[in-house]
Design a protein around this motif. Sequence first.
Motif, short mmCIF file in Angstrom:
data_model
loop_
_atom_site.label_atom_id
_atom_site.label_comp_id
_atom_site.label_asym_id
_atom_site.label_seq_id
_atom_site.Cartn_x
_atom_site.Cartn_y
_atom_site.Cartn_z
N MET A 1 0.82 -1.22 0.00
CA MET A 1 0.00 0.00 0.00
C MET A 1 0.86 1.27 0.00
SD MET A 1 -2.70 1.79 0.05
CE MET A 1 -4.03 0.62 0.17
N VAL A 2 1.92 1.29 0.83
CA VAL A 2 2.81 2.45 0.90
C VAL A 2 4.24 2.00 0.63
CG1 VAL A 2 3.69 4.33 2.32
CG2 VAL A 2 1.31 3.59 2.58
N GLU A 3 4.88 2.68 -0.31
CA GLU A 3 6.27 2.39 -0.65
C GLU A 3 7.05 3.71 -0.64
OE1 GLU A 3 9.41 -0.05 -1.40
OE2 GLU A 3 7.36 -0.81 -1.41
N ILE A 4 8.05 3.81 0.21
CA ILE A 4 8.87 5.01 0.34
C ILE A 4 10.31 4.66 0.00
CG2 ILE A 4 9.75 6.76 1.93
CD1 ILE A 4 7.17 6.47 3.53
N ARG A 5 10.90 5.46 -0.89
CA ARG A 5 12.27 5.18 -1.33
C ARG A 5 13.13 6.44 -1.22
NH1 ARG A 5 10.21 2.55 -7.01
NH2 ARG A 5 9.00 0.80 -6.11
N ASN A 6 14.17 6.35 -0.43
CA ASN A 6 15.18 7.42 -0.31
C ASN A 6 14.56 8.78 -0.02
OD1 ASN A 6 17.30 5.56 -0.97
ND2 ASN A 6 16.70 5.74 -3.11
N LEU A 7 13.54 8.81 0.80
CA LEU A 7 12.84 10.06 1.08
C LEU A 7 13.70 10.95 1.98
CD1 LEU A 7 10.15 11.53 0.60
CD2 LEU A 7 9.34 10.56 2.75
N THR A 8 13.89 12.19 1.53
CA THR A 8 14.75 13.14 2.25
C THR A 8 14.06 14.49 2.35
OG1 THR A 8 16.76 12.03 1.48
CG2 THR A 8 17.00 14.29 2.26
N LYS A 9 14.15 15.09 3.54
CA LYS A 9 13.58 16.42 3.77
C LYS A 9 14.49 17.18 4.71
CE LYS A 9 10.56 19.78 3.80
NZ LYS A 9 10.31 20.61 2.59
N THR A 10 14.85 18.40 4.32
CA THR A 10 15.68 19.25 5.16
C THR A 10 14.97 20.57 5.45
OG1 THR A 10 16.81 20.17 3.22
CG2 THR A 10 17.83 18.27 4.30
N TYR A 11 15.26 21.12 6.62
CA TYR A 11 14.82 22.46 6.99
C TYR A 11 16.08 23.27 7.29
CZ TYR A 11 10.26 20.23 7.65
OH TYR A 11 9.08 19.53 7.49
N GLY A 12 16.53 24.02 6.29
CA GLY A 12 17.80 24.71 6.45
C GLY A 12 18.93 23.69 6.54
N LYS A 13 19.68 23.75 7.63
CA LYS A 13 20.78 22.79 7.83
C LYS A 13 20.32 21.52 8.54
CE LYS A 13 24.42 26.32 8.01
NZ LYS A 13 25.53 26.90 8.83
N TYR A 14 19.07 21.52 9.01
CA TYR A 14 18.56 20.37 9.75
C TYR A 14 17.93 19.35 8.81
CZ TYR A 14 15.62 17.58 12.86
OH TYR A 14 15.01 16.55 13.51
N ARG A 15 18.39 18.12 8.86
CA ARG A 15 17.84 17.06 8.01
C ARG A 15 16.80 16.28 8.80
NH1 ARG A 15 21.07 13.47 3.64
NH2 ARG A 15 21.15 15.57 2.79
N ALA A 16 15.52 16.51 8.47
CA ALA A 16 14.43 15.85 9.18
C ALA A 16 14.26 14.40 8.75
CB ALA A 16 13.12 16.61 8.94
N LEU A 17 14.53 14.10 7.47
CA LEU A 17 14.46 12.73 6.95
C LEU A 17 15.73 12.46 6.16
CD1 LEU A 17 10.76 12.43 5.69
CD2 LEU A 17 11.74 11.50 7.79
N ASN A 18 16.33 11.31 6.40
CA ASN A 18 17.62 11.00 5.80
C ASN A 18 17.52 9.71 4.98
OD1 ASN A 18 20.39 11.05 5.24
ND2 ASN A 18 20.88 9.93 7.11
N ASN A 19 17.15 9.86 3.70
CA ASN A 19 17.07 8.71 2.79
C ASN A 19 16.22 7.57 3.38
OD1 ASN A 19 18.72 9.68 0.59
ND2 ASN A 19 20.48 9.43 1.94
N LEU A 20 15.00 7.93 3.77
CA LEU A 20 14.10 6.96 4.41
C LEU A 20 13.56 5.97 3.40
CD1 LEU A 20 12.40 6.07 6.89
CD2 LEU A 20 10.66 7.70 6.11
N ASN A 21 13.62 4.69 3.74
CA ASN A 21 13.04 3.62 2.95
C ASN A 21 12.09 2.82 3.83
OD1 ASN A 21 14.58 3.41 0.16
ND2 ASN A 21 16.12 3.87 1.73
N LEU A 22 10.86 2.64 3.34
CA LEU A 22 9.84 1.97 4.16
C LEU A 22 8.80 1.34 3.26
CD1 LEU A 22 8.52 1.44 6.95
CD2 LEU A 22 7.38 3.67 6.70
#
Length: 308
Positions: A1-22
């Motif tokens: 149902m849900v496939e996540i590949r290398n998901l990345t999100k940054t806020y300025g210098k802060y990396r909230a998600l680091n290549n998430l796979n799920l």
Amino acid sequence: MVEIRNLTKTYGKYRALNNLNLHIDKGEIFGFVGPNGAGKTTTMRIICGLLQADWGEVYVDGIDSLNHNELIKRKVGYVPDFFGVYDNFKVMEYMDFYGSMYGIDGETVRKTSLGLLDLVNLSDKADSYVDGLSRGMKQRLCVARALIHNPQLLILDEPASGLDPRARFELKEIMKNLGSMGKTIIISSHILPELGEMCTSIGVMEKGNLIANGKVEEITRQSRQANPLTIQILENKDQAIQILRQTPQVQKLSIRDNEIIIAFCGEEADMAQLFSNLILSGVKVSGFHREEGNLETLFLEITGGEKR
């Protein structure tokens, strides 16, 4: 149902998600565990199409969530951590309002709403004003509202936060009912024992990384292994210590009077073999016990942090 590949999100210098796979299978009740700032809410909002990712891929039921925002919103129901209700509406008016936002005709909305209010045990409140509901009732109403368009995926961000024990129990029963109906659910919480009772699989987030992920049965087995095993020795304690230190599954060992406390990472069969070796070597074992494992113990063991 849900496939996540290398998901990345940054806020300025802060990396909230680091290549998430799920990967989350259809029909799963998936629990997100992690401290504030771990990346749970960011992941949920990206899946829902409420937040843009920097890069990566997200698919919901085979649809590219990052590039087909409107299609995804019809497949997903979302209950945020700080839910908003319109106090001047009656409960049925509140449901009608959200149904109209999805273009559902009035007769269908009313029929669907009555069924959903029954599901969340609010049938007797259909004509009550929203501002007269308790916090727990408002939370259940938000769950009903998120289901008005019959989404295949329901996402709830800290739904039990601030609820009393009775309201949490009622919410947990609703989640179980939805799971039995085949809904896929993603739910985050800091109340780890309740997630263990409710979810079929769990993921542990820490600093934007998924550091543990699996079925609840497997995670629970790991939590049992995270707790020390205490062995009571009547005779030949030195012989017992020598055997334990030569056993690969024994990672740590300490001594307290006639007790030996070990960190044992093996399976049940390995434990049985260990006690057989002790007894055959002339060690008199009077008893042993291991503390019951729980998700909080495992969470602290995995993250290496203090309870938040």
